[in-house]
Design a protein around this motif. Structure first.
Motif, short mmCIF file in Angstrom:
data_model
loop_
_atom_site.label_atom_id
_atom_site.label_comp_id
_atom_site.label_asym_id
_atom_site.label_seq_id
_atom_site.Cartn_x
_atom_site.Cartn_y
_atom_site.Cartn_z
N GLY A 30 88.86 -47.83 23.79
CA GLY A 30 89.26 -48.52 25.00
C GLY A 30 89.26 -47.57 26.18
N LEU A 31 89.53 -48.14 27.36
CA LEU A 31 89.58 -47.39 28.60
C LEU A 31 90.84 -47.78 29.37
N ILE A 32 91.36 -46.85 30.18
CA ILE A 32 92.59 -47.11 30.91
C ILE A 32 92.37 -46.85 32.39
N LEU A 33 92.91 -47.74 33.23
CA LEU A 33 92.75 -47.63 34.67
C LEU A 33 94.02 -47.10 35.32
N THR A 48 85.61 -53.33 35.63
CA THR A 48 85.90 -53.68 34.23
C THR A 48 84.67 -54.29 33.56
N ALA A 49 83.92 -55.09 34.29
CA ALA A 49 82.70 -55.67 33.72
C ALA A 49 81.67 -54.58 33.44
N ASP A 50 81.54 -53.63 34.35
CA ASP A 50 80.57 -52.55 34.15
C ASP A 50 80.98 -51.66 32.97
N LEU A 51 82.27 -51.42 32.80
CA LEU A 51 82.72 -50.60 31.69
C LEU A 51 82.40 -51.26 30.35
N ARG A 52 82.64 -52.55 30.26
CA ARG A 52 82.33 -53.26 29.01
C ARG A 52 80.82 -53.31 28.77
N ALA A 53 80.06 -53.52 29.82
CA ALA A 53 78.60 -53.53 29.66
C ALA A 53 78.11 -52.16 29.20
N CYS A 54 78.71 -51.11 29.72
CA CYS A 54 78.33 -49.75 29.33
C CYS A 54 78.56 -49.53 27.84
N LEU A 55 79.69 -50.00 27.33
CA LEU A 55 80.00 -49.81 25.91
C LEU A 55 79.32 -50.84 25.02
N GLY A 56 78.83 -51.91 25.62
CA GLY A 56 78.12 -52.92 24.85
C GLY A 56 79.01 -53.80 23.99
N ARG A 57 80.27 -53.90 24.36
CA ARG A 57 81.20 -54.75 23.60
C ARG A 57 82.40 -55.09 24.47
N ASP A 58 83.20 -56.03 23.99
CA ASP A 58 84.37 -56.50 24.73
C ASP A 58 85.53 -55.54 24.49
N ALA A 59 85.36 -54.30 24.95
CA ALA A 59 86.34 -53.25 24.71
C ALA A 59 87.63 -53.55 25.47
N PRO A 60 88.78 -53.17 24.92
CA PRO A 60 90.04 -53.36 25.64
C PRO A 60 90.10 -52.44 26.86
N ILE A 61 90.62 -52.98 27.94
CA ILE A 61 90.84 -52.20 29.16
C ILE A 61 92.32 -52.26 29.48
N LEU A 62 92.94 -51.08 29.54
CA LEU A 62 94.38 -50.96 29.64
C LEU A 62 94.79 -50.56 31.05
N ILE A 63 96.09 -50.75 31.34
CA ILE A 63 96.68 -50.32 32.59
C ILE A 63 98.18 -50.17 32.36
N ASP A 64 98.86 -49.45 33.25
CA ASP A 64 100.32 -49.39 33.27
C ASP A 64 100.79 -50.21 34.47
N GLU A 106 97.63 -61.80 37.06
CA GLU A 106 96.99 -60.83 37.95
C GLU A 106 96.02 -59.93 37.17
N LEU A 107 96.44 -59.48 36.00
CA LEU A 107 95.60 -58.58 35.21
C LEU A 107 94.38 -59.30 34.65
N ALA A 108 94.60 -60.47 34.08
CA ALA A 108 93.49 -61.20 33.45
C ALA A 108 92.40 -61.55 34.46
N ALA A 109 92.80 -61.82 35.70
CA ALA A 109 91.81 -62.14 36.74
C ALA A 109 90.87 -60.97 37.01
N LEU A 110 91.29 -59.77 36.64
CA LEU A 110 90.50 -58.57 36.89
C LEU A 110 89.75 -58.08 35.66
N GLY A 111 89.94 -58.76 34.52
CA GLY A 111 89.32 -58.31 33.29
C GLY A 111 90.12 -57.26 32.55
N ILE A 112 91.40 -57.09 32.93
CA ILE A 112 92.29 -56.15 32.24
C ILE A 112 93.06 -56.93 31.19
N ASP A 113 92.99 -56.50 29.93
CA ASP A 113 93.56 -57.31 28.85
C ASP A 113 94.62 -56.61 28.01
N VAL A 114 95.03 -55.40 28.40
CA VAL A 114 96.11 -54.70 27.71
C VAL A 114 97.02 -54.07 28.77
#
Length: 336
Positions: A30-33, A48-64, A106-114
């Motif tokens: 996963g990746l964290i912002l 977030t879309a570019d990061l998932r496209a780069c990894l080629g999968r629906d990778a989790p994207i985290l934030i605090d 707010e998070l889901a609208a941005l593609g952040i899912d964790v």
């Protein structure tokens, strides 16, 4: 083949060609912002879309996105939130659920899912100021109720919660970003209070370890202690994905390869490295290798808990909480 046993930070507002090549090769789980990655809603959604496209999968994207001092999304494009402890003590579990449900929108609208929340540590008179108002109560029962409500609000909004800092950070009088906190409380006192919220929420899919030394159990920080990770798994009963707190924090010692190897050897599933040079990231990735079969199974189970947001009236929740929605046209409204 499983992904790498890492969660990595990202350099800036856009994904450059060189960074994309590195991430494709590193293949982090996963990746964290952070604030350095946040400008406007459309920019974050593109990232977030570019990061998932780069990894080629629906990778989790985290934030605090806790609220108070620890929130990466801020006005004018997103809501400003009071510190968790303030809202927990004034509004109780209902307010914490509503708050988390709006944050999830707010998070889901941005593609952040964790979201790396809720903080399940118990705030005490001596809790270090870096942590105290990020907690959700002054005793175990209150923390359990408010943290459970928060986690359920995130899950209802399609965002996975990460309970932290396991098995309990509240007695720490030092800031683990700068020093290794040492807790000398007796084992029975820790079991009766600090560990209790994590045991009550042990069914949740993800947790973050604490960089704290508990002298009643081991000389190593919990993140790098096989006895402490064993306690988390067997006594506390947590069966989900266990990620480290940021291994760049000064509570840990040694190089990044050493920190990574020690954390995974102790029983953590995945290593979080938030900030660092490319060389440090490369060192971490090389030392981490791939997710172990057990970690890969836990990771798959955690991601299976992602679900479409349940319908809710966000405007009504805003009114209930007394928060101001972003200005019209900011693009951050979500009514999922």
């Amino acid at each position: 083949m499983s992904s790498g046993a890492t969660i990595l930070g990202v350099e800036g507002l856009v994904l450059g060609r060189d960074e994309a090549a590195f991430l494709r090769a590193a293949d982090p789980w996963g990746l964290i912002l952070f604030a350095r990655n946040i400008d406007r809603p459309e920019q974050v959604a593109r990232l977030t879309a570019d990061l998932r496209a780069c990894l080629g999968r629906d990778a989790p994207i985290l934030i605090d996105q806790e609220g108070g001092r620890v929130q990466r999304l801020r006005a004018p494009h997103w809501r400003e939130w009071p510190a968790p402890l303030d809202q927990a003590l004034s509004g109780g579990a209902r307010a914490m659920w509503a708050r988390a449900r709006v944050q999830a929108a707010e998070l889901a609208a941005l593609g952040i899912d964790v979201n790396c929340a809720p903080t399940c540590d118990i705030a005490g008179d001596l809790t270090h100021p870096f942590l105290r108002n990020r907690c959700m109560g002054l005793d175990a029962a209150t923390v359990i109720a408010n943290a459970r409500a928060t986690a359920e609000g995130f899950l209802a909004g399609g965002v996975l919660p990460v309970i932290k800092h396991m098995p309990g950070h509240g007695r720490a009088t030092a800031d683990s970003h700068k020093h290794l906190p040492v807790v000398t409380a007796a084992a029975e006192d820790l079991r009766a209070s600090d560990f209790a919220p994590f045991a009550a929420l042990a069914d949740l899919p993800m947790a973050m370890s604490a960089h704290i030394r508990f002298t009643a159990f081991d000389d190593a920080p919990a993140t790098q202690s096989a006895p402490m990770i064993g306690l988390i798994r067997e006594e506390i009963g947590f069966g989900g994905l266990l990620m480290t707190d940021d291994i760049g924090m000064e509570a840990l010692s040694g190089g990044f390869a050493e920190r990574t190897a020690a954390s995974l050897a102790a029983g953590c599933d995945v290593v979080l490295h938030c900030n660092g040079t490319r060389a440090e990231f490369e060192e971490t990735v090389a030392a981490a290798g791939r997710l172990s079969p057990q970690a890969a199974a836990r990771a798959e189970a955690a991601l299976a808990c992602r679900r479409a947001p349940e319908p809710v009236d966000i405007a009504a929740l805003d009114a209930e909480l007394g928060v101001s929605a972003p200005v019209a046209g900011s693009g951050s409204e979500a009514h999922g």
